[in-house]
Design an enzyme around this catalytic site. Structure first.
Site, short mmCIF file in Angstrom:
data_model
loop_
_atom_site.label_atom_id
_atom_site.label_comp_id
_atom_site.label_asym_id
_atom_site.label_seq_id
_atom_site.Cartn_x
_atom_site.Cartn_y
_atom_site.Cartn_z
N PRO A 283 0.77 -1.06 0.02
CG PRO A 283 0.07 -0.93 2.23
CD PRO A 283 0.97 -1.65 1.25
N GLY A 284 0.41 2.23 -0.82
CA GLY A 284 0.96 3.52 -0.68
C GLY A 284 -0.01 4.63 -0.23
NE ARG A 322 -2.47 11.96 -6.97
CZ ARG A 322 -3.81 12.04 -6.98
NH1 ARG A 322 -4.38 12.98 -6.39
NH2 ARG A 322 -4.39 10.92 -7.46
CB CYS A 352 3.85 30.45 -18.32
SG CYS A 352 4.76 31.64 -17.42
CD GLU A 353 2.01 23.79 -18.84
OE1 GLU A 353 1.61 22.91 -19.34
OE2 GLU A 353 3.36 23.73 -18.86
N1 LLP Z 1 2.53 -1.72 -6.07
C1 LLP Z 1 2.90 -1.15 -7.18
C2 LLP Z 1 3.58 -2.49 -8.16
C3 LLP Z 1 2.65 -0.31 -7.83
O1 LLP Z 1 2.78 0.05 -9.08
C4 LLP Z 1 1.76 0.83 -7.04
C5 LLP Z 1 1.44 2.19 -7.51
C6 LLP Z 1 1.74 0.62 -5.53
C7 LLP Z 1 2.21 -0.74 -5.13
C8 LLP Z 1 0.96 1.50 -4.64
O2 LLP Z 1 -0.29 1.59 -5.10
P1 LLP Z 1 -1.38 2.63 -3.97
O3 LLP Z 1 -1.67 1.50 -2.88
O4 LLP Z 1 -0.42 3.92 -3.88
O5 LLP Z 1 -2.54 2.76 -4.73
N2 LLP Z 1 0.81 8.86 -9.37
C9 LLP Z 1 -0.59 8.16 -9.46
C10 LLP Z 1 -0.49 7.02 -8.55
C11 LLP Z 1 0.36 5.90 -9.42
C12 LLP Z 1 0.43 4.58 -8.67
C13 LLP Z 1 1.45 3.73 -9.42
N3 LLP Z 1 1.80 2.57 -8.67
C14 LLP Z 1 -1.35 9.23 -8.57
O6 LLP Z 1 -0.95 10.48 -8.16
O7 LLP Z 1 -2.60 9.04 -8.59
#
Ligand code: LLP
Length: 427
Positions: A283-284, A322, A352-353
């Site tokens: 989880p992130g 985002r 500037c966009e």
């Molecule tokens: N594991 C893998 C292999 C991933 O590619 C990702 C996220 C995660 C875990 C974590 O996912 P989460 O639990 O955070 O949903 N920049 C984008 C999100 C990109 C996520 C990419 N992969 C945003 O700001 O919404």
């Protein structure tokens, strides 16, 4: 729940007024709450434990925080102290996780395009597992491991071909996305890897997308993963681990509410039944998003006589990309709410966009130049995606614990920014 609540009418992070941080550090600045990071990590941990979802040797399931969401060393250290592992996608992220005190045996190395030198680094560091995503990558991992006289512990990333909803740019689980291999390929490659002197396949992994707010596609994907574990075992292959990725959504104000960690864990337990594997998760967002805000100051209120009002901030798309990139919604709260009827603003940055627009026609309490505003839910994929576009200084970061705060990444100086470039002496 998070720890960004008003104290005497003024928005604070835990026990620290955001205006005090703005005064000490300037704006724009990211502010993180360590109590919220800890809380989110532990809510998930307890939910998994309550459903009997275990890790290696009957211990707790590994929660490998996706470092890409927030890679500040201080943030990682808060999570490390709670027992978190790390899901990493580059040598840089592995180095960050190690530097923050996350032991190598809790570090997973993922990603579609690892280089030979990154694989060598990961193997020497002794990471717990390399999640491989394609046949050429499996061969490369084997070659590199053999050249180091070792075996790479791998899990094969499967693309379950399910659609998890959410924004197209962050969906990963459909067959036409670049991630992972099909179930049939995974079966063939797992068997092949089991006979490869440079590899030790220990399990399979999947990650179907991010900001997922519906458990059904996850349940579909996970039940297919269970089927694969059973088929591999039926062929006499050992499958010890199952990494179910990340993706559980975080509650963003005004957006569909994601399932709770308890519902998520219950769905997994029900889907998997008594499948005997060591679980891990990546989880992130659900840990970090609501543990951080971006604090900014209103530079001007530009009122067009024709009617439109622009609140021009000192934060821009280079600090929080985002909204420009995914049309993402971030709640915006004035640090001190002025009395008066709600007003309608386009909230924009100085770049500037036109893409440098955080939101259009948002109803907010009245704003004036000099007011502080906070973008909520900015602790994940915020500072990590920032840049110096328009030669703006990289945004600083602050961590709060109780009534103390510290700058955990200073704002660079203009001299430091210019020093990054080298002008050749033949010019
Ligand atoms: N594991 C893998 C292999 C991933 O590619 C990702 C996220 C995660 C875990 C974590 O996912 P989460 O639990 O955070 O949903 N920049 C984008 C999100 C990109 C996520 C990419 N992969 C945003 O700001 O919404």
């Amino acid at each position: 729940m998070n720890h960004f609540e008003p104290i005497d009418g003024e928005l604070a992070c835990e026990g620290v007024l955001l205006s005090d941080i703005a005064q000490a550090v300037g704006t724009p600045v990211y502010v993180y709450s360590s109590a919220t990071l800890e809380r989110h990590y532990n809510v998930l941990r307890q939910a998994l434990a309550a459903e009997g979802l275990k890790g290696e040797n009957g211990g707790e399931a590994l929660i490998a925080f996706a470092v890409k969401a927030n890679s500040n060393l201080a943030v990682l250290k808060v999570l490390a102290q709670q027992g978190a592992g790390a899901d990493t996608v580059s040598e840089g992220e592995i180095r960050r996780a190690l530097a923050a005190g996350i032991p190598a045996h809790k570090i997973v190395f993922s990603g579609v395009g690892k280089t030979a030198s990154e694989l060598a680094f990961a193997l020497k560091a002794g990471v717990s597992e390399i999640n491989v995503e394609s046949e050429p990558e499996i061969h490369l991992a084997s070659q590199v491991a053999q050249s180091l006289g070792t075996r790479a512990v791998i899990a094969i990333r499967v693309n379950p071909d399910v659609s998890a909803g959410g924004h197209a740019k962050i969906a990963t689980g459909k067959a036409d996305n670049k991630f992972g291999v099909s179930f049939s390929e995974a079966e063939r490659l797992y068997a092949q890897a089991s006979n490869n002197a440079g590899l030790r396949p220990v399990g399979i992994t999947c990650h179907i997308g991010s900001q997922i707010t519906d458990l059904a596609p996850m349940a579909t994907a996970f039940s297919k993963m269970k089927g694969l574990v059973q088929r591999l075992r039926g062929e006499g292959l050992a499958v010890e681990r199952l990494d179910l990725g990340g993706g559980l959504g975080a509650p963003y104000f005004n957006q569909p509410t994601p399932p709770s960690p308890a519902d998520y864990a219950q769905m997994i337990a029900q889907t998997m039944g008594d499948l005997d594997v060591a679980y891990s998760f990546e989880p992130g967002r659900m840990i970090a998003a609501n543990a951080g805000i971006l604090l900014s100051q209103v530079l001007h209120i530009h009122r067009r006589p024709e009617g439109r009002q622009f609140a021009v901030l000192d934060a821009a798309m280079n600090d929080l990309i985002r909204p420009a990139m995914y049309d993402a919604y971030h709640d915006i709260k004035p640090v001190l709410v002025r009395q008066g009827p709600m007003e309608t603003y386009d909230v924009v940055g100085p770049i500037c966009e036109t893409g440098d627009t955080f939101t259009r026609e948002r109803d907010l309490p009245p704003l004036e130049a000099g007011d502080l505003v906070a973008f909520l839910s900015a602790g994940a994929y915020g500072a990590v995606m920032s840049s110096q576009y328009n030669s703006r200084l990289l945004v600083p970061e602050v961590l709060v614990r109780g009534d103390q705060f510290a700058v955990v990444r200073p704002r660079p100086t203009y001299e430091a920014m210019l020093d990054q470039d080298v002008v050749p002496d033949w010019l």
